[in-house]
Design an enzyme around this catalytic site. Structure first.
Site, PDB file in Angstrom:
ATOM      1  N   LYS A 114      10.425   1.863  -6.704  1.00 16.80           N
ATOM      2  CA  LYS A 114      11.271   2.588  -5.834  1.00 16.80           C
ATOM      3  C   LYS A 114      11.316   1.620  -4.520  1.00 16.80           C
ATOM      4  CE  LYS A 114      10.350   5.316  -2.371  1.00 16.80           C
ATOM      5  NZ  LYS A 114      11.598   5.028  -1.721  1.00 16.80           N
ATOM      6  N   GLU A 190      -1.083  -2.002   0.522  1.00 18.95           N
ATOM      7  CA  GLU A 190      -0.847  -3.186   1.371  1.00 18.95           C
ATOM      8  C   GLU A 190      -0.300  -2.635   2.609  1.00 18.95           C
ATOM      9  OE1 GLU A 190       0.580  -5.778   3.739  1.00 18.95           O
ATOM     10  OE2 GLU A 190       1.866  -6.301   1.974  1.00 18.95           O
ATOM     11  N   CYS A 224       4.136  -7.003   8.565  1.00 15.16           N
ATOM     12  CA  CYS A 224       3.037  -6.234   8.455  1.00 15.16           C
ATOM     13  C   CYS A 224       1.862  -7.151   9.132  1.00 15.16           C
ATOM     14  CB  CYS A 224       2.579  -5.953   7.059  1.00 15.16           C
ATOM     15  SG  CYS A 224       2.565  -7.259   6.117  1.00 15.16           S
ATOM     16  N   GLU A 321       0.731  -0.393  15.791  1.00 16.08           N
ATOM     17  CA  GLU A 321       1.731  -1.334  15.282  1.00 16.08           C
ATOM     18  C   GLU A 321       2.980  -0.757  15.721  1.00 16.08           C
ATOM     19  OE1 GLU A 321       2.343  -3.356  10.733  1.00 16.08           O
ATOM     20  OE2 GLU A 321       2.376  -0.816  11.019  1.00 16.08           O
TER      21      GLU A 321
END
Length: 396
Positions: A114, A190, A224, A321
């Site tokens: 996806k 992750e 990331c 973040e």
């Protein structure tokens, strides 16, 4: 299919991918907003390299014979898991496609992947090239859709044998919960990061400024493993801040299809607004806004490269973040202090160290609780070098 046949198909696909670099790089830029030069000269060639690497592994996955007490013959086999469900993010669509699809196909699995709803195009194009390379129907299946519908269906499906997800920490928790409530399929996650980039007192400040700039601003800050907490030793702090501000002010922002542009727009309005909220939070909490802090221009989701100094550990911009072009610079006195502060985070993805002292490099690299440590470099990736546990995802 034999492992050698799988290898040949993946290699043919890599050749086709290389031949269509211009088209796929354009799709990445249209979807994501990243500079075309970045996609065409760095990301697509790396994607090709990754598929060729895993093609080489296809016929080299071996079992073992094990000596046992008594008249017994014991052997272990590495077999395909079966149906691999994969959910990839929007920041590096084709690279994430390669990290997920390459090892899964090389090991003999089928794939349902996806894509992120913001960036669906390049994976569909790549799947077409895979079929041109000879991949049988039904082996690679691309689903475009939203997380709460298509993603949840994949994570919950009783006939998906393994799931891999790359994305935000909060969504990763949902994916893990859905997998556990269905068939207890193993899950590889992750997730996000708030990585420390540590500039020691012996650092070449000019080099450290350039490396730290790239570590946080690359890909519009949408990485990331972005080195978004810049810890600088007090002896070089003032010089570093001044030069970091100048470098950010000199960063070229604009149309990502134009030559020489370093920074394009953020991926969508949600991300654009989130970043601006984080910047306002930094100002309100008392951090010093050295440069940037607002949208760039009047059209599109462009944000000025932003640098904060006098950042404290308890500020939101030092903890959360941001996933945008925002550098937070923090001051430290000694190694014990910076180790404690760098590790005081719910994230543990990566870190950077800038020093000429081997003892310092060894001390920090062993003490930091992260998966990847770069020393005097950052964002160095290679198909043969693990990034967390990527290379072992699809072997059981």
């Amino acid at each position: 299919m034999t492992a050698y046949e799988r290898s040949k198909i993946i290699l043919r696909f890599a050749d086709l991918l290389e031949q269509h670099t211009d088209e796929i790089a354009a799709l990445e830029t249209w979807d994501n907003g990243k500079p075309y030069e970045q996609a065409a000269k760095t990301e697509i060639p790396m994607t090709v390299r990754i598929f060729r690497y895993y093609a080489g592994w296809a016929d080299k996955i071996h079992g073992l014979t094990v000596p046992a007490d008594g008249p017994y013959h014991v052997q272990t086999l590495h077999e395909p898991i079966g149906v691999a469900g994969q959910i990839i993010p929007w920041n590096f669509p084709m690279l994430m496609f390669s990290w997920k699809v390459g090892p899964a196909l090389a090991c003999g699995n089928t794939v349902v992947i996806k894509t992120a709803e913001q960036t669906p195009l390049s994976a569909v194009y790549a799947a077409k090239l895979f079929h041109e390379a000879g991949l049988p129907d039904g082996v690679l299946n691309v689903v475009s859709g939203f997380g709460p519908t298509a993603g949840a269906a994949l994570a919950s499906h009783m006939e998906v044998d393994k799931l891999a997800f790359t994305g935000s920490t909060d969504t990763g928790k949902i994916v893990l919960e859905l997998a556990s409530k269905s068939n207890l399929k193993p899950v590889t996650l992750e997730l996000g990061g708030k990585s420390a980039f540590i500039v020691c007192e012996d650092a070449d400040v000019d080099q450290a400024v350039e490396l730290s700039h790239s570590a946080v601003f690359f890909n519009q800050g949408q990485c990331c493993c972005a080195g978004s907490r810049t810890f600088v030793h007090e002896h070089v702090y003032n010089e570093f801040v001044e030069k970091a501000r100048a470098r950010a002010m000199n960063r070229s922002v604009g149309d990502p299809f134009k030559v020489g542009i370093e920074q394009g727009p953020q991926v969508d309005s949600d991300q654009f607004e989130k970043i601006l909220r984080c910047i306002r939070s930094g100002v309100e909490s008392g951090a010093i806004l050295e440069t940037g802090g607002d949208r760039f221009g009047s059209n599109g989701y462009y944000i000025q490269p932003t640098v904060f100094s006098n950042v404290q550990d308890d500020m939101s911009i030092a903890k959360e973040e941001i996933f945008g072009p925002v550098q937070s610079i923090l001051k430290f006195k000694d190694l014990d202090e910076v180790i404690k502060r760098a590790n005081n985070s719910r994230y543990g993805l990566a870190a950077g160290i800038f020093t000429h002292n081997l003892d310092t490099a060894n001390t920090l690299s062993r003490a930091l609780k992260v998966g990847t440590v770069w020393i005097n470099c950052y964002d160095v990736f290679d198909a043969a070098v693990p990034f967390r546990w990527i290379q072992d995802e699809w072997k059981w």
